[in-house]
Design a protein around this motif. Sequence first.
Motif, PDB file in Angstrom:
ATOM      1  N   GLU A  52       0.819  -1.211   0.000  1.00 45.46           N
ATOM      2  CA  GLU A  52       0.000   0.000   0.000  1.00 45.46           C
ATOM      3  C   GLU A  52       0.856   1.265   0.000  1.00 45.46           C
ATOM      4  O   GLU A  52       0.504   2.262  -0.651  1.00 45.46           O
ATOM      5  N   ASN A  53       1.977   1.243   0.718  1.00 42.15           N
ATOM      6  CA  ASN A  53       2.812   2.437   0.868  1.00 42.15           C
ATOM      7  C   ASN A  53       3.842   2.606  -0.240  1.00 42.15           C
ATOM      8  O   ASN A  53       4.453   3.679  -0.365  1.00 42.15           O
ATOM      9  N   ASN A  54       4.045   1.558  -1.037  1.00 38.36           N
ATOM     10  CA  ASN A  54       5.057   1.625  -2.108  1.00 38.36           C
ATOM     11  C   ASN A  54       4.470   1.093  -3.412  1.00 38.36           C
ATOM     12  O   ASN A  54       4.912   0.048  -3.928  1.00 38.36           O
ATOM     13  N   PRO A  55       3.474   1.786  -3.972  1.00 40.64           N
ATOM     14  CA  PRO A  55       2.768   1.269  -5.152  1.00 40.64           C
ATOM     15  C   PRO A  55       3.647   1.121  -6.391  1.00 40.64           C
ATOM     16  O   PRO A  55       3.290   0.381  -7.306  1.00 40.64           O
ATOM     17  N   LYS A  56       4.778   1.829  -6.418  1.00 38.54           N
ATOM     18  CA  LYS A  56       5.648   1.748  -7.593  1.00 38.54           C
ATOM     19  C   LYS A  56       6.673   0.614  -7.491  1.00 38.54           C
ATOM     20  O   LYS A  56       7.375   0.330  -8.463  1.00 38.54           O
ATOM     21  N   ASP A  57       6.766  -0.006  -6.331  1.00 32.19           N
ATOM     22  CA  ASP A  57       7.698  -1.127  -6.172  1.00 32.19           C
ATOM     23  C   ASP A  57       7.208  -2.339  -6.953  1.00 32.19           C
ATOM     24  O   ASP A  57       6.010  -2.460  -7.252  1.00 32.19           O
ATOM     25  N   PRO A  58       8.109  -3.251  -7.317  1.00 30.98           N
ATOM     26  CA  PRO A  58       7.683  -4.478  -8.000  1.00 30.98           C
ATOM     27  C   PRO A  58       6.671  -5.242  -7.153  1.00 30.98           C
ATOM     28  O   PRO A  58       6.760  -5.260  -5.918  1.00 30.98           O
ATOM     29  N   PHE A  59       5.697  -5.862  -7.809  1.00 34.04           N
ATOM     30  CA  PHE A  59       4.700  -6.627  -7.074  1.00 34.04           C
ATOM     31  C   PHE A  59       5.366  -7.867  -6.478  1.00 34.04           C
ATOM     32  O   PHE A  59       6.186  -8.519  -7.123  1.00 34.04           O
ATOM     33  N   PRO A  60       5.029  -8.223  -5.226  1.00 32.96           N
ATOM     34  CA  PRO A  60       5.657  -9.398  -4.587  1.00 32.96           C
ATOM     35  C   PRO A  60       5.416 -10.680  -5.374  1.00 32.96           C
ATOM     36  O   PRO A  60       4.337 -10.912  -5.915  1.00 32.96           O
TER      37      PRO A  60
END
Length: 280
Positions: A52-60
Amino acid sequence: MIKIVTDSTALLSKEKQDEFNINVIPLNINVGEKSYKDGIDINGQTLIDQIENNPKDPFPITSQPSIGDFVDFYNNLTNDGSEILSIHMTDLLSGTVNSASQAAEIADGKVTVVNSHFIDQNLGHIVLEAAKMVQAGEDDVSKIVSAIKDMVNKSKLFIGASTLDNLVKGGRIGRAKGLVSKLMNLHVLFQLQETELVLQVKGRGKKTFTKWFASELEDIKNKDLSFIGISYTGSDEWPKTMQKELQEVFPNLEIPLMYTSAIVSTHTGNNAFAIMMCEK
């Protein structure tokens, strides 16, 4: 002696694991270049917060333990001559039980692998009851496996999701029969069955869940249940409401309310829930 093994998607308190000598092998979660062990390095709440806090990070990306991990795990437990009963999450959502089965063929000791066809607290309940049989002195694995199959046949698991984003990103949406995924603000509720996630209801807004829950509560109120559990992600407001209403109908049952594992959280997304039950 029989030793019980399960994976980290089985929701069980650390106290129960220790009390009944339940051995848990963790699944893996990769976020970009970072790797985590489910239930050890990361839990469901921290995983949801991270998404939720890092929407631009790669999806797990989630993955089962390797065959080698399982072999090492089994060998460490059987080096004293013990036998293993290894009970795992449904093969519909993960290759974990398949890796376990392949590892069992090459491990040094005797290992019996069981597909529970469930996950989360349903899996935890099945594992705990098997461990109780062992602690009570049962030394015949086939009798425990028979009891597990009986519990599986008497169990149900429903999953409610408030967003389809994670199901789509995690590749699980294609395994859900009958889903129309282009509606905005779509709330969906599935039943986890042996071969597929079966869509039960879909609609716009929270009333989708409240209406379904009222109907389900009416359906089960006269049933003789041995177990009910509620798991969730995000807010616990709605899960607590369900817990309260279920407790009024089943006052003699403990109804645990637990934040789900990081593995499940990855695919359900925020503000999801699951209701699980087993008949006597």
